[in-house]
Design a protein around this motif. Structure first.
Motif, mmCIF file in Angstrom:
data_model
loop_
_atom_site.group_PDB
_atom_site.id
_atom_site.type_symbol
_atom_site.label_atom_id
_atom_site.label_comp_id
_atom_site.label_asym_id
_atom_site.label_seq_id
_atom_site.Cartn_x
_atom_site.Cartn_y
_atom_site.Cartn_z
ATOM 1 N N ALA A 139 0.827 -1.214 0.000
ATOM 2 C CA ALA A 139 0.000 0.000 0.000
ATOM 3 C C ALA A 139 0.860 1.262 0.000
ATOM 4 O O ALA A 139 0.565 2.220 -0.729
ATOM 5 N N ALA A 140 1.923 1.292 0.787
ATOM 6 C CA ALA A 140 2.815 2.461 0.818
ATOM 7 C C ALA A 140 3.525 2.634 -0.524
ATOM 8 O O ALA A 140 3.717 3.752 -1.001
ATOM 9 N N THR A 141 3.903 1.525 -1.141
ATOM 10 C CA THR A 141 4.556 1.579 -2.454
ATOM 11 C C THR A 141 3.587 2.118 -3.500
ATOM 12 O O THR A 141 3.946 2.984 -4.306
ATOM 13 N N ALA A 142 2.361 1.620 -3.478
ATOM 14 C CA ALA A 142 1.339 2.094 -4.421
ATOM 15 C C ALA A 142 1.060 3.580 -4.228
ATOM 16 O O ALA A 142 0.913 4.328 -5.200
ATOM 17 N N ALA A 143 1.007 4.028 -2.971
ATOM 18 C CA ALA A 143 0.753 5.449 -2.689
ATOM 19 C C ALA A 143 1.875 6.328 -3.226
ATOM 20 O O ALA A 143 1.632 7.390 -3.806
ATOM 21 N N GLU A 144 3.129 5.899 -3.053
ATOM 22 C CA GLU A 144 4.263 6.677 -3.571
ATOM 23 C C GLU A 144 4.234 6.709 -5.097
ATOM 24 O O GLU A 144 4.584 7.722 -5.707
ATOM 25 N N ALA A 145 3.815 5.615 -5.721
ATOM 26 C CA ALA A 145 3.719 5.584 -7.183
ATOM 27 C C ALA A 145 2.627 6.527 -7.684
ATOM 28 O O ALA A 145 2.802 7.198 -8.703
#
Length: 173
Positions: free
Chosen positions: A132-138
């Motif tokens: 989820a954090a990776t998706a948010a940064e993307a």
């Protein structure tokens, strides 16, 4: 190559990547090669990526997540991901036994092609990140890429009021 490190991630920048014809088969920038540990997730599916070698353009592939590490990919890249069994012999590297070893490996790299001229890359690594954090940064990068040329590489993180700048000759920003 510049590697600005911030609170929860680092940004990898490379520019001026060139190789004359006849100098080798192709040029690649490896983001990570490690033992495969768990599922590999991308923005393209909610399921784990099937074992094998996969090639993507980053207008479609925005992030990859493996073993608690997120990789957010810059635009305009050709990215190759391999996840599965890989075999080889340690003796090929000049040391170790000659027998073939086979282990599951995760490998993610940028393919610059056989003869790049002034190629570049930009990607973000989020150690100890959730999917989820990776998706948010993307979706919403927390930094602004100011420059990524052979002469000047710079990023700015507004919420930290921090810029990271590498200048290789007199220039302005």
């Amino acid at each position: 190559c510049a590697l600005p490190i911030f609170d929860t991630y680092y940004v990898a920048l490379g520019a001026g990547i060139s190789l004359e014809k006849g100098s080798g088969p192709f040029v690649a920038t490896d983001l990570n090669q490690t033992l495969l540990n768990g599922r590999v997730i991308t923005n393209l599916s909610t399921d784990a990526v099937a074992s094998g070698t996969h090639t993507y353009k980053t207008d479609k592939l925005r992030y990859v997540h493996h073993n608690g590490v997120g990789y957010v990919l810059g635009s305009g890249l050709k990215v190759v991901m391999a996840n599965g069994l890989q075999s080889g012999s340690w003796s090929n590297f000049g040391t170790g036994p000659q027998g073939v070893v086979e282990v599951p490996v995760f490998n993610l790299w940028v393919d610059h092609g056989p003869h790049p001229h002034d190629a570049s890359y930009e990607y973000t690594v989020l150690p100890d990140a959730t999917v989820a954090a990776t998706a948010a940064e993307a979706r919403h990068p927390t930094f602004e890429l100011l420059s990524n040329t052979a002469d000047l590489q710079a990023v700015f993180v507004a919420h930290l009021k921090l810029a990271s700048i590498v200048a290789r000759k007199a220039t302005s920003l």
